[in-house]
Design a protein around this motif. Structure first.
Motif, PDB file in Angstrom:
ATOM      1  N   GLN A  14      39.760  -1.149  44.646  1.00  0.00           N
ATOM      2  CA  GLN A  14      39.396  -0.773  43.294  1.00  0.00           C
ATOM      3  C   GLN A  14      38.163  -1.579  42.851  1.00  0.00           C
ATOM      4  N   PRO A  15      37.366  -1.040  41.957  1.00  0.00           N
ATOM      5  CA  PRO A  15      36.240  -1.790  41.390  1.00  0.00           C
ATOM      6  C   PRO A  15      36.748  -3.043  40.674  1.00  0.00           C
ATOM      7  N   PRO A  16      35.961  -4.113  40.650  1.00  0.00           N
ATOM      8  CA  PRO A  16      36.431  -5.377  40.045  1.00  0.00           C
ATOM      9  C   PRO A  16      36.818  -5.245  38.582  1.00  0.00           C
ATOM     10  N   GLU A  17      36.163  -4.360  37.848  1.00  0.00           N
ATOM     11  CA  GLU A  17      36.444  -4.257  36.413  1.00  0.00           C
ATOM     12  C   GLU A  17      37.688  -3.423  36.111  1.00  0.00           C
ATOM     13  N   THR A  18      38.350  -2.869  37.115  1.00  0.00           N
ATOM     14  CA  THR A  18      39.551  -2.050  36.901  1.00  0.00           C
ATOM     15  C   THR A  18      40.662  -2.896  36.286  1.00  0.00           C
ATOM     16  N   PRO A  19      41.227  -2.487  35.148  1.00  0.00           N
ATOM     17  CA  PRO A  19      42.296  -3.280  34.530  1.00  0.00           C
ATOM     18  C   PRO A  19      43.604  -3.142  35.299  1.00  0.00           C
ATOM     19  N   LEU A  20      44.390  -4.206  35.327  1.00  0.00           N
ATOM     20  CA  LEU A  20      45.710  -4.116  35.936  1.00  0.00           C
ATOM     21  C   LEU A  20      46.586  -3.144  35.157  1.00  0.00           C
TER      22      LEU A  20
ATOM     23  N   ASP B   9      49.962   5.502  41.820  1.00  0.00           N
ATOM     24  CA  ASP B   9      50.307   6.471  40.781  1.00  0.00           C
ATOM     25  C   ASP B   9      49.108   6.795  39.902  1.00  0.00           C
ATOM     26  N   ARG B  10      48.193   5.845  39.753  1.00  0.00           N
ATOM     27  CA  ARG B  10      46.993   6.061  38.953  1.00  0.00           C
ATOM     28  C   ARG B  10      45.879   6.741  39.761  1.00  0.00           C
ATOM     29  N   GLY B  11      46.137   6.970  41.039  1.00  0.00           N
ATOM     30  CA  GLY B  11      45.138   7.621  41.880  1.00  0.00           C
ATOM     31  C   GLY B  11      43.987   6.718  42.254  1.00  0.00           C
ATOM     32  N   LEU B  12      44.231   5.400  42.355  1.00  0.00           N
ATOM     33  CA  LEU B  12      43.164   4.440  42.637  1.00  0.00           C
ATOM     34  C   LEU B  12      43.187   3.922  44.069  1.00  0.00           C
ATOM     35  N   GLY B  13      44.079   4.442  44.887  1.00  0.00           N
ATOM     36  CA  GLY B  13      44.098   4.039  46.284  1.00  0.00           C
ATOM     37  C   GLY B  13      44.852   2.737  46.522  1.00  0.00           C
ATOM     38  N   PRO B  14      44.864   2.274  47.791  1.00  0.00           N
ATOM     39  CA  PRO B  14      45.599   1.054  48.152  1.00  0.00           C
ATOM     40  C   PRO B  14      45.017  -0.180  47.477  1.00  0.00           C
ATOM     41  N   LEU B  15      45.822  -1.225  47.435  1.00  0.00           N
ATOM     42  CA  LEU B  15      45.424  -2.488  46.834  1.00  0.00           C
ATOM     43  C   LEU B  15      44.178  -3.038  47.519  1.00  0.00           C
ATOM     44  N   GLY B  16      43.199  -3.452  46.736  1.00  0.00           N
ATOM     45  CA  GLY B  16      41.979  -4.039  47.262  1.00  0.00           C
ATOM     46  C   GLY B  16      40.809  -3.088  47.312  1.00  0.00           C
TER      47      GLY B  16
ATOM     48  N   ARG C 146      47.925 -14.554  51.396  1.00  0.00           N
ATOM     49  CA  ARG C 146      48.723 -14.221  50.216  1.00  0.00           C
ATOM     50  C   ARG C 146      47.790 -13.979  49.034  1.00  0.00           C
ATOM     51  N   TRP C 147      48.336 -13.335  48.006  1.00  0.00           N
ATOM     52  CA  TRP C 147      47.527 -12.946  46.857  1.00  0.00           C
ATOM     53  C   TRP C 147      47.733 -13.905  45.691  1.00  0.00           C
ATOM     54  N   VAL C 148      46.635 -14.168  44.978  1.00  0.00           N
ATOM     55  CA  VAL C 148      46.684 -14.962  43.754  1.00  0.00           C
ATOM     56  C   VAL C 148      45.852 -14.242  42.695  1.00  0.00           C
ATOM     57  N   LEU C 149      46.167 -14.512  41.438  1.00  0.00           N
ATOM     58  CA  LEU C 149      45.454 -13.899  40.318  1.00  0.00           C
ATOM     59  C   LEU C 149      44.934 -15.010  39.418  1.00  0.00           C
ATOM     60  N   GLN C 150      43.646 -14.987  39.122  1.00  0.00           N
ATOM     61  CA  GLN C 150      43.087 -15.949  38.175  1.00  0.00           C
ATOM     62  C   GLN C 150      43.159 -15.358  36.778  1.00  0.00           C
TER      63      GLN C 150
ATOM     64  N   GLY D 236      44.644  -8.576  29.718  1.00  0.00           N
ATOM     65  CA  GLY D 236      43.269  -8.968  29.986  1.00  0.00           C
ATOM     66  C   GLY D 236      42.918  -9.084  31.448  1.00  0.00           C
ATOM     67  N   ALA D 237      43.890  -8.918  32.344  1.00  0.00           N
ATOM     68  CA  ALA D 237      43.659  -9.112  33.782  1.00  0.00           C
ATOM     69  C   ALA D 237      42.959  -7.897  34.392  1.00  0.00           C
ATOM     70  N   THR D 238      42.081  -8.159  35.341  1.00  0.00           N
ATOM     71  CA  THR D 238      41.377  -7.092  36.068  1.00  0.00           C
ATOM     72  C   THR D 238      41.563  -7.295  37.573  1.00  0.00           C
ATOM     73  N   MET D 239      41.258  -6.263  38.313  1.00  0.00           N
ATOM     74  CA  MET D 239      41.413  -6.336  39.762  1.00  0.00           C
ATOM     75  C   MET D 239      40.440  -7.349  40.380  1.00  0.00           C
ATOM     76  N   GLY D 240      39.313  -7.605  39.705  1.00  0.00           N
ATOM     77  CA  GLY D 240      38.360  -8.569  40.226  1.00  0.00           C
ATOM     78  C   GLY D 240      38.896  -9.984  40.234  1.00  0.00           C
ATOM     79  N   ALA D 241      39.929 -10.256  39.416  1.00  0.00           N
ATOM     80  CA  ALA D 241      40.525 -11.588  39.368  1.00  0.00           C
ATOM     81  C   ALA D 241      41.602 -11.762  40.433  1.00  0.00           C
ATOM     82  N   LEU D 242      41.887 -10.708  41.188  1.00  0.00           N
ATOM     83  CA  LEU D 242      42.922 -10.753  42.223  1.00  0.00           C
ATOM     84  C   LEU D 242      42.260 -11.050  43.569  1.00  0.00           C
ATOM     85  N   ARG D 243      42.664 -12.142  44.205  1.00  0.00           N
ATOM     86  CA  ARG D 243      42.058 -12.569  45.460  1.00  0.00           C
ATOM     87  C   ARG D 243      43.146 -12.887  46.488  1.00  0.00           C
TER      88      ARG D 243
END
Length: 611
Positions: free
Chosen positions: A495-501, A486-493, A455-459, A443-450
């Protein structure tokens, strides 16, 4: 599972009983089938060394019988006599028919036959020995083979370890095991060290012993309308309409007590309680299931409703859960709407029985609080403690051992790059370092990663519909970064917020469900473990792994690496530190070290203690 016990006169172990299937095994081996393949087919044995041991024991038993009977060919029992395909000559009649030699004289046919198939003295001897061997087995079978009876005890037909495990569950006779298996569902629940695969082999082997099964008693819950009612959201009300119980109105509360619910029947109060107290769909399913099971039992076995429950009923229901009658267990392969459905899928484990009692105690307390029942809760008046499971090993863990973990990583790294491999590497690396539940991961998405202070945290939205922040350490961050690339989505940060982990293989923007996660992990784990150098026992444990094992692996590794208990507790989202303590082995290791100092090889001697 091992069929036979090793003979030991010192321990009083008995020889195995010999049945028809043993002779089928020996004939198959004599005809060229390997001992391992034949033992798997006829003896229910899948481990090579156990197959060899069982084969030798049966051979020794029958050779001894042949010697006592004065049969000179006793050495042929178990002897490997290889007859090649080139050694086989057709019969004279087949030769005549094949060559169309009906008009030829007998001497001419004989001459042609010898020219086509010249005699080979060694081949002839091998054929004669094979014929004598098979004839000897036939004679011994008529002398020694026993026909198993449902009333036979398990000893002799099963090995001592399996017999002991079955006896602990009250299974002493072949009939006991047969009825347990015929009950269907997850019939192996509650049997120590017996899982789905071993249960399947037990059932296959018992079918060899008792091929003619007695018909099952009709199941009282086979009405499709009943099953459909239980599957509906308003299960209680639907069951009333299906006629499974009356759902009669009850008198609410004591005189002068305010009733805080509009429920007018037991069926309705179940739904009112589920709506008021179950915060999530899985919790609602669990609550409804336990309450409906009790109501079914009260209706069918006691002729009562919730308002009539007394202390004796609570104790009787606890005993009922511990020893479920076969009629209350779903038949094998039955579905919710299928023939043979019953309220239970199989015997309940101790943990399941404990959970049922806790849920029912809470349910009755709620009914008292809202005034549906008089101001008494019978579940509070009995000893509800079920204790610990005597068959559960305190050393068992649902965490991957370091050896199994290394085997999986080595297997993955040796595979050619592809999307499935990249996803599995991410799953292992990310969850081992974060401890997410499977539901939280899918259920996690990239928008929950801050980012927080570099340092990084995930809600995550976790158990009990509660939010929490999970630290994303370096290992998890690197695993996610590699997976995104590997998914072709570029470096961390980026990606669109709705992108699933965690995404589907064919669509990096679509999340996967739990079932896809489960199947992915089981496939990769199975390939890695079966091809590893782990011992059979270690493989057997690792092959039972599910996605939840990754969470246990995180907890175990974090505490082994001396992460503070309160930190691990917060990362996992445990409300009680005692839950987190289940992953801790450091205290056990300290206990062992200190006791070795006091009583081990390194303990101080009397001379050392003298000043």
């Amino acid at each position: 599972m091992t069929l036979v016990s090793s003979p030991s006169h010192s321990t009083g172990a008995t020889w195995p009983r010999i049945g028809q299937h043993h002779f089928a095994h020996l004939r198959a081996v004599a005809e060229g089938l390997s001992i391992q393949e034949s033992a798997l087919r006829y003896l229910g044995i899948d481990h090579g060394h156990q197959a060899i041991t069982a084969h030798r024991q049966v051979v020794d038993r029958l050779r001894g019988l042949a010697r006592r009977r004065g049969l000179s060919a006793w050495r042929l029992v178990g002897l490997t006599i290889r007859v090649g395909t080139g050694d086989v000559r057709p019969s004279l009649e087949d030769f005549i028919a094949e060559r169309d030699l009906d008009g030829w004289t007998e001497a001419e046919v004989a001459q042609l036959y010898e020219e086509a198939f010249p005699a080979d003295a060694r081949a002839e001897r091998r054929r004669r020995l094979r014929d004598r061997q098979l004839a000897l087995l036939k004679d011994l079978q008529s002398l020694a083979a026993e026909k198993p009876s449902p009333e036979d005890r398990l000893e002799g037909w099963f090995d001592p370890v399996t017999t002991s495990r079955l006896a602990q569950a009250g299974l002493l006779l072949l009939r006991d095991l047969q009825q347990r298996i015929q009950g269907g569902g997850h019939w192996w629940r509650g049997l120590p060290a017996v899982g789905r695969v071993k249960a399947h082999r037990l059932a296959q082997y018992l079918n060899l012993l008792l091929p003619e099964s007695e018909p099952l008693a009709p199941c009282p819950f086979q009405n499709p309308e009943t099953a459909r009612a239980l599957a509906s959201p308003d299960a209680g009300g639907a069951l009333v309409q299906a006629g499974l119980f009356s759902g009669r109105p009850v008198t609410h509360g004591a005189p002068g007590t305010a009733v805080l619910t509009g429920a007018r029947s037991d069926a309705e109060v179940i739904e009112a309680w589920v709506a008021a107290r179950a915060g999530t769909a899985p919790t609602a399913k669990s609550y409804r299931r336990e309450a409906l099971r009790l109501l079914l039992w009260l209706t069918h076995e006691r002729g009562k409703g919730f308002a009539d429950v007394q202390v004796e009923d609570c104790l009787a229901y606890m005993s009922f859960l511990e020893h479920l009658p076969p009629a209350w267990i779903s038949r094998r392969h039955s579905t919710v709407l299928g023939e043979g459905w019953a309220p239970f899928r199989g015997p309940l484990s101790l943990a399941s029985r404990r959970q049922a009692v806790v849920v029912l105690g809470s349910f009755f307390g709620w009914m008292v609080n809202v005034g549906y029942l008089p101001s008494r809760n019978p579940w509070m008046l009995i000893n509800r403690r079920t204790g610990d499971d005597a068959q559960q090993s305190m050393l068992d863990s649902r965490a991957f051992t370091p050896e199994a973990w290394s085997a999986m990583l080595l297997h993955l790294q040796a595979q050619p790059p592809d999307p499935s491999r990249a996803r599995m590497l991410f799953i292992l690396g990310f969850v081992e370092a974060t401890g997410l539940r499977a539901s939280e991961l899918v259920g996690a998405t990239m928008g929950a990663l801050r980012q927080h202070r570099g340092r990084w945290v995930l809600q995550v939205h976790g158990k009990g519909a509660r939010n929490r922040l999970v630290a994303v350490p370096g290992q998890a961050r690197e695993a996610l970064q590699d997976y995104l690339l590997d998914r072709g989505l570029g470096p961390l940060g980026q990606q669109p917020p709705e992108t699933p982990l965690l995404a589907r293989l064919g669509d990096p923007a679509q999340a996967i469900g739990y079932q896809a996660l489960y199947q992915t992990m089981k496939r990769w784990v199975r390939e890695a473990i079966l091809g590893s150098g782990l011992t059979p026992a270690e493989k057997d444990v690792a092959l039972r792994a599910s996605p939840h094992w990754l969470r246990h692996t995180f907890g175990t590794r974090a505490l082994e690496r001396r992460a503070p208990l309160e930190v691990v507790q917060r990362q996992l989202g445990h409300a009680d530190p005692r839950t987190t303590m289940r992953y801790a082995h450091a205290q056990l290791e300290r206990l062992q070290q200190e006791m070795d100092v006091a009583f081990g090889e390194d303990r101080p001697t009397q001379d050392d203690a003298t000043p």
